[in-house]
Structure formats: C-alpha cells, structure tokens
Write a protein that holds these residues in place. Structure first.
Motif, PDB file in Angstrom:
ATOM      1  N   GLY A 109       0.608  -1.117   0.047  1.00  0.00           N
ATOM      2  CA  GLY A 109       0.087  -0.025   0.023  1.00  0.00           C
ATOM      3  C   GLY A 109       0.937   1.155   0.017  1.00  0.00           C
ATOM      4  O   GLY A 109       0.541   2.183  -0.765  1.00  0.00           O
ATOM      5  N   LEU A 110       1.910   1.288   0.928  1.00  0.00           N
ATOM      6  CA  LEU A 110       2.616   2.440   0.754  1.00  0.00           C
ATOM      7  C   LEU A 110       3.617   2.524  -0.319  1.00  0.00           C
ATOM      8  O   LEU A 110       3.612   3.584  -0.924  1.00  0.00           O
ATOM      9  CB  LEU A 110       3.698   2.173   1.961  1.00  0.00           C
ATOM     10  N   SER A 113       0.704   3.298  -3.422  1.00  0.00           N
ATOM     11  CA  SER A 113      -0.259   4.053  -3.237  1.00  0.00           C
ATOM     12  C   SER A 113      -0.926   4.720  -4.579  1.00  0.00           C
ATOM     13  O   SER A 113      -2.123   4.893  -4.719  1.00  0.00           O
ATOM     14  CB  SER A 113      -0.093   5.293  -2.030  1.00  0.00           C
ATOM     15  N   ASP A 114       0.059   5.437  -5.303  1.00  0.00           N
ATOM     16  CA  ASP A 114      -0.381   6.269  -6.426  1.00  0.00           C
ATOM     17  C   ASP A 114      -0.968   5.462  -7.616  1.00  0.00           C
ATOM     18  O   ASP A 114      -1.807   5.797  -8.199  1.00  0.00           O
ATOM     19  CB  ASP A 114       0.897   7.403  -7.059  1.00  0.00           C
ATOM     20  N   ILE A 116      -2.624   2.545  -7.055  1.00  0.00           N
ATOM     21  CA  ILE A 116      -3.782   2.059  -6.728  1.00  0.00           C
ATOM     22  C   ILE A 116      -4.881   3.320  -6.897  1.00  0.00           C
ATOM     23  O   ILE A 116      -6.063   2.906  -7.507  1.00  0.00           O
ATOM     24  CB  ILE A 116      -3.631   1.596  -5.245  1.00  0.00           C
ATOM     25  N   ASP A 117      -4.401   4.552  -6.610  1.00  0.00           N
ATOM     26  CA  ASP A 117      -5.351   5.561  -6.829  1.00  0.00           C
ATOM     27  C   ASP A 117      -5.735   5.760  -8.290  1.00  0.00           C
ATOM     28  O   ASP A 117      -6.946   6.194  -8.756  1.00  0.00           O
ATOM     29  CB  ASP A 117      -4.785   6.835  -6.427  1.00  0.00           C
ATOM     30  N   MET A 169      -6.220  -4.685  -3.467  1.00  0.00           N
ATOM     31  CA  MET A 169      -5.899  -3.272  -3.850  1.00  0.00           C
ATOM     32  C   MET A 169      -6.413  -2.935  -5.336  1.00  0.00           C
ATOM     33  O   MET A 169      -6.280  -1.698  -5.602  1.00  0.00           O
ATOM     34  CB  MET A 169      -4.252  -3.355  -3.688  1.00  0.00           C
ATOM     35  N   ALA A 208      -5.311   2.683   6.475  1.00  0.00           N
ATOM     36  CA  ALA A 208      -5.751   3.524   5.293  1.00  0.00           C
ATOM     37  C   ALA A 208      -6.386   4.653   5.560  1.00  0.00           C
ATOM     38  O   ALA A 208      -6.226   5.754   4.967  1.00  0.00           O
ATOM     39  CB  ALA A 208      -6.585   2.372   4.467  1.00  0.00           C
ATOM     40  N   TYR A 211      -3.729   7.015   6.975  1.00  0.00           N
ATOM     41  CA  TYR A 211      -2.994   7.603   5.965  1.00  0.00           C
ATOM     42  C   TYR A 211      -3.586   8.482   4.801  1.00  0.00           C
ATOM     43  O   TYR A 211      -3.051   9.507   4.241  1.00  0.00           O
ATOM     44  CB  TYR A 211      -2.540   6.287   4.932  1.00  0.00           C
ATOM     45  N   LYS A 212      -4.921   8.196   4.734  1.00  0.00           N
ATOM     46  CA  LYS A 212      -5.529   9.282   3.811  1.00  0.00           C
ATOM     47  C   LYS A 212      -6.006  10.466   4.422  1.00  0.00           C
ATOM     48  O   LYS A 212      -5.815  11.521   4.057  1.00  0.00           O
ATOM     49  CB  LYS A 212      -6.983   8.505   3.236  1.00  0.00           C
ATOM     50  N   LYS A 215      -2.738  12.414   4.626  1.00  0.00           N
ATOM     51  CA  LYS A 215      -2.580  12.943   3.213  1.00  0.00           C
ATOM     52  C   LYS A 215      -3.344  14.251   3.001  1.00  0.00           C
ATOM     53  O   LYS A 215      -2.976  15.215   2.406  1.00  0.00           O
ATOM     54  CB  LYS A 215      -2.716  12.015   2.179  1.00  0.00           C
TER      55      LYS A 215
END
Length: 286
Positions: A109-110, A113-114, A116-117, A169, A208, A211-212, A215
C-alpha cells in the motif's frame, strides 16, 4: 443542508452503503460509484475523505461485536522450551497473527499508493473486477469446500491470507472477498475465514484511513474536515450501526448457504456499471 458537499439524506445513504458493503464480498468501491451517481454527489475532496473516514464507524462495529476475542490474551501455556520471545508472542498470539497478515498490504500500500489511486479512476476496472470476482464466487465453495473446524490459524496461514488481501488493492475485487477466499484456501471454515477477515479489516482499514487523513491534512484539508464535522459524526454512527447488522447477517447467511448469491450479485452490479458507462453516464469516483 448539513453544510459542505453532502446533505443529511446523502450522508445517511452513503453511510448505509458503506456499512452494508464494507464487510460483504461485494466491493464497497463499486457500490460507492453507483450510489454517488444516483445521489448526484460530486466527488470533491471532502466527499473522498468522507468515504474513508466513515470506515472508522465500520471498524468499531467489529471491535464491539467481537470485543471478548479482541481484548483477550492467550492464557494457554507456551510450548515447553520456548524462548522468551516465543513466550511473549504466544501470549499475544491473536494480535501477532493479525500483524503478520497485515504486513503485506501495509508494505504494498505504501509502495504503490499512487498506482492504486490511478486504478480507482477507471470505473471499467472496477466493473470488470466485480464481474470476474462474481464468476469466481459462483464456484469457490466447490473449489475450497467448507474447510475443517480443526484447522489452526498459524503464522504461515495468516501471512498467506495477508497476501490474498493485497489482491483487493485492485478496485472492485473487495477486501472481504480476497481475505475470505484466502482463509478458505488455507482450509479454514467459511465462518472462521469470514471472522478473520473482519478482524484483519481493523488494522488494515484503520491504517488506510489514517494515511488518507494525514495526506488530506498535508494537502491543506484541515479546514474542509473541521467545517464538516456534523456529516462525519452522523456518517460514522450510521456506518457503525449498519455494519453491525451486516456482519451478523453475513456470518449466518454464508455459514448456511455459501457465496453463490454474492457471486450473482457482484455480476449484476458490475454489469450495471458497464451498461451505465456505455450509455454515457459519468461515474468517475476518484
């Protein structure tokens, strides 16, 4: 209006959808896409944050339903000749196995992350994965059977389930589906696999969400959050109540009937998204 980007009705409906779908193997992402479109909700910074933050209410429902198992240390004697570390891990066996299962998704995930988005921006990917996962669920009961009550959740099995969680993911797969299938692949019963999936959701979804949130705050979203505390509070309360009901229903249903019904449901939702996209509806979520 409650202020911000959501009115009371929209807040409650989205929270209900979150509570219903977060722990069922049907993809909460796919349902959020359709729900936000039907409600005419624009995908603003606050709405994106809202859908993550109300996961806290859903997480809390698991802790409350299973609090005796969540807050209980292992009282059985450690194997004779165990080192001090192994005796410590044996005492905190439940938390240790959750941590082991959590590691793969935390690392990936780390790192991605980009990416996945970026995948989340493709509604087509969500729809295709809903359908593909649905087709698989039509046959997963026959593939894995119902496991054995005697199967012990070892560190290795927990880690493998954590690897399965990484598949989720890809938007549309469903974290719940991936981890339950992972548990069944490790010979756990449907009930045991579903319950461990719920337990694993707590550290995974909490991480998660944090983290969001972090951010969002770093991107200057503090004011957005502070100006919309009311919908956030209402959303978390509704998600908490609905998730508790959904978990109780799911455990009872899946133990008796398996996953075929959820497979057909996923196929229908995925097909609906593809049809709406083909007809020109803008279903962008991210």
């Amino acid at each position: 209006m409650m202020g911000g980007d959501l009115n009371l009705f929209q807040t409650i409906v989205i929270a209900i959808v979150e509570g219903l779908t977060e722990f069922l193997p049907v993809s909460s992402t796919g349902h959020m896409i359709i729900t936000q479109h039907i409600l005419g909700v624009e995908s603003t910074d606050f709405v994106k944050a809202f859908t993550f933050i109300i996961q806290f209410g859903a997480i809390l429902s698991v802790v409350c339903l299973y609090w005796k198992r969540f807050f209980r240390l292992n009282r059985t004697p450690a194997p004779e000749g165990s080192s001090a570390l192994k005796r410590f891990l044996h005492r905190f066996d439940f938390y240790w196995k959750l941590f082991v299962a959590f590691i793969p998704a935390a690392v990936l995930g780390l790192l991605f992350s980009d990416a996945i988005d970026a995948m989340l921006e493709s509604v087509t990917v969500v729809a295709i994965m809903l359908i593909a996962g649905g087709i698989f669920m039509l046959f997963c009961d026959k593939i894995f059977g119902n496991g054995s009550e005697k199967t012990v959740l070892t560190e290795k099995r927990a880690f493998v389930i954590g690897l399965f969680q990484c598949i989720s993911m890809i938007p549309g797969v469903s974290r719940s589906m991936a981890t339950i299938v992972g548990g069944m692949a490790q010979k756990l019963t449907r009930k045991a696999a579903a319950e461990f999936s719920f337990f694993l959701a707590v550290p995974t979804m909490f991480a998660a969400t944090v983290y969001k949130m972090a951010k969002l705050f770093m991107d200057g979203g503090t004011t957005v959050i502070m100006d919309n505390l009311t919908p956030l509070i209402v959303g978390n309360i509704v998600a908490f109540i609905v998730a508790m009901l959904a978990i109780k229903f799911f455990i009872s249903f899946v133990t008796k009937y398996g996953f075929v019904a959820f497979g057909w449901y996923r196929i229908i939702v995925g097909a609906a998204i593809l049809i709406m996209t083909f007809l020109g509806y803008n279903l962008e979520l991210a």
